[in-house]
Design a protein around this motif. Structure first.
Motif, PDB file in Angstrom:
ATOM      1  N   THR A  43      48.363  52.373  51.581  1.00  0.00           N
ATOM      2  CA  THR A  43      47.787  53.669  51.946  1.00  0.00           C
ATOM      3  C   THR A  43      46.263  53.615  52.054  1.00  0.00           C
ATOM      4  O   THR A  43      45.616  54.649  52.112  1.00  0.00           O
ATOM      5  CB  THR A  43      48.192  54.757  50.935  1.00  0.00           C
ATOM      6  OG1 THR A  43      47.761  54.349  49.638  1.00  0.00           O
ATOM      7  CG2 THR A  43      49.698  54.988  50.946  1.00  0.00           C
TER       8      THR A  43
ATOM      9  N   ASP B 110      42.762  59.370  57.330  1.00  0.00           N
ATOM     10  CA  ASP B 110      41.455  59.972  57.566  1.00  0.00           C
ATOM     11  C   ASP B 110      40.369  59.068  57.001  1.00  0.00           C
ATOM     12  O   ASP B 110      40.646  58.121  56.272  1.00  0.00           O
ATOM     13  CB  ASP B 110      41.371  61.388  56.997  1.00  0.00           C
ATOM     14  CG  ASP B 110      41.411  61.452  55.483  1.00  0.00           C
ATOM     15  OD1 ASP B 110      40.651  60.720  54.812  1.00  0.00           O
ATOM     16  OD2 ASP B 110      42.196  62.250  54.946  1.00  0.00           O
TER      17      ASP B 110
ATOM     18  N   LYS C  36      45.292  57.187  53.496  1.00  0.00           N
ATOM     19  CA  LYS C  36      46.356  58.071  53.955  1.00  0.00           C
ATOM     20  C   LYS C  36      46.539  59.176  52.918  1.00  0.00           C
ATOM     21  O   LYS C  36      46.760  58.906  51.739  1.00  0.00           O
ATOM     22  CB  LYS C  36      47.658  57.283  54.118  1.00  0.00           C
ATOM     23  CG  LYS C  36      48.722  57.999  54.878  1.00  0.00           C
ATOM     24  CD  LYS C  36      49.890  57.046  55.138  1.00  0.00           C
ATOM     25  CE  LYS C  36      50.792  57.585  56.201  1.00  0.00           C
ATOM     26  NZ  LYS C  36      51.897  56.632  56.456  1.00  0.00           N
ATOM     27  N   HIS C  37      46.386  60.431  53.375  1.00  0.00           N
ATOM     28  CA  HIS C  37      46.569  61.604  52.511  1.00  0.00           C
ATOM     29  C   HIS C  37      47.594  62.521  53.153  1.00  0.00           C
ATOM     30  O   HIS C  37      47.447  62.862  54.332  1.00  0.00           O
ATOM     31  CB  HIS C  37      45.248  62.363  52.324  1.00  0.00           C
ATOM     32  CG  HIS C  37      44.209  61.568  51.621  1.00  0.00           C
ATOM     33  ND1 HIS C  37      43.093  61.083  52.259  1.00  0.00           N
ATOM     34  CD2 HIS C  37      44.117  61.149  50.339  1.00  0.00           C
ATOM     35  CE1 HIS C  37      42.363  60.411  51.395  1.00  0.00           C
ATOM     36  NE2 HIS C  37      42.958  60.429  50.235  1.00  0.00           N
ATOM     37  N   SER C  38      48.598  62.916  52.400  1.00  0.00           N
ATOM     38  CA  SER C  38      49.637  63.833  52.897  1.00  0.00           C
ATOM     39  C   SER C  38      50.213  63.344  54.230  1.00  0.00           C
ATOM     40  O   SER C  38      50.420  64.128  55.155  1.00  0.00           O
ATOM     41  CB  SER C  38      49.087  65.248  53.048  1.00  0.00           C
ATOM     42  OG  SER C  38      48.557  65.693  51.820  1.00  0.00           O
ATOM     43  N   GLY C  39      50.419  62.034  54.333  1.00  0.00           N
ATOM     44  CA  GLY C  39      51.036  61.463  55.527  1.00  0.00           C
ATOM     45  C   GLY C  39      50.108  61.252  56.708  1.00  0.00           C
ATOM     46  O   GLY C  39      50.550  60.831  57.772  1.00  0.00           O
ATOM     47  N   LYS C  40      48.811  61.559  56.549  1.00  0.00           N
ATOM     48  CA  LYS C  40      47.865  61.399  57.657  1.00  0.00           C
ATOM     49  C   LYS C  40      46.695  60.519  57.236  1.00  0.00           C
ATOM     50  O   LYS C  40      46.211  60.618  56.111  1.00  0.00           O
ATOM     51  CB  LYS C  40      47.341  62.762  58.120  1.00  0.00           C
ATOM     52  CG  LYS C  40      48.386  63.622  58.752  1.00  0.00           C
ATOM     53  CD  LYS C  40      47.772  64.875  59.338  1.00  0.00           C
ATOM     54  CE  LYS C  40      48.875  65.660  60.017  1.00  0.00           C
ATOM     55  NZ  LYS C  40      48.381  66.633  60.931  1.00  0.00           N
TER      56      LYS C  40
END
Length: 180
Positions: free
Chosen positions: A152, A129, A123-127
């Motif tokens: 995360t 991937d 999880k990066h910046s709330g998203k």
């Protein structure tokens, strides 16, 4: 730790923990005191057909090669990423939804010591991937009640093939992937 094959899992209906033995199917409310010492089974040999055009220790499927860490080879998320690089691949990321289920089926034969295995997902910046250069994170197959915000990094629950968010420092088995 628990004897080999046992998992401690929170049961929302009971509002408490249950213990599941994935080898025998037994479920109980108290911790097991019997069973294997946790040393685990011997490694399963990979047939020439399973290996295909992959190097020894890897399995061929879907035009990729897959490596599953040995029973006692557990790593944090970053440790698993480094281990895959050393092996000449990268941490598993699904190109196809059914790849997780292929690995689930393979794990039924191979046996890992943890009930999850690491993927490349984070999880990066709330998203969520899969990392640079990989397909967009779309239509994920989550375990029931997931993601629950507990971590995360993404792991696959080995008994279902579905995704679960987990703390990145937790140590799990891992799966690597590369082109033949």
């Amino acid at each position: 730790g628990l004897p080999y094959g046992w998992e401690k899992k929170f049961d929302g209906k009971m509002n408490g923990f249950v213990y599941i033995n994935h080898v025998t199917g037994e479920t109980r409310t108290s911790p097991p005191t019997h069973g294997s010492s946790g040393t685990g089974p011997a490694p399963v040999q990979i047939s020439a057909r399973e290996q295909g055009s992959c190097k020894p220790g890897w399995r061929y499927a879907f035009n990729f090669c897959y490596y599953i860490s040995a029973f006692a080879d557990i790593q944090s998320h970053s440790g698993a990423q480094a281990a895959c690089k050393t092996q000449g691949g990268e941490l598993f990321w699904p190109q196809f939804v059914f790849e997780s289920f292929f690995l689930k089926k393979t794990l039924n034969k191979v046996k890992i010591s943890t009930h999850f295995f690491w993927t490349n997902g984070e999880k990066h910046s709330g998203k969520w991937d899969w990392g640079t250069g990989h397909p967009a994170f779309s239509n994920p197959k989550w375990s029931a009640g997931q993601p629950d915000g507990s971590g995360t990094c993404l792991a696959v629950y080995a008994h279902t093939g579905f995704l679960d968010d987990q703390p990145c420092e937790t140590q799990y088995n891992y799966a690597c992937k590369t082109k033949p």
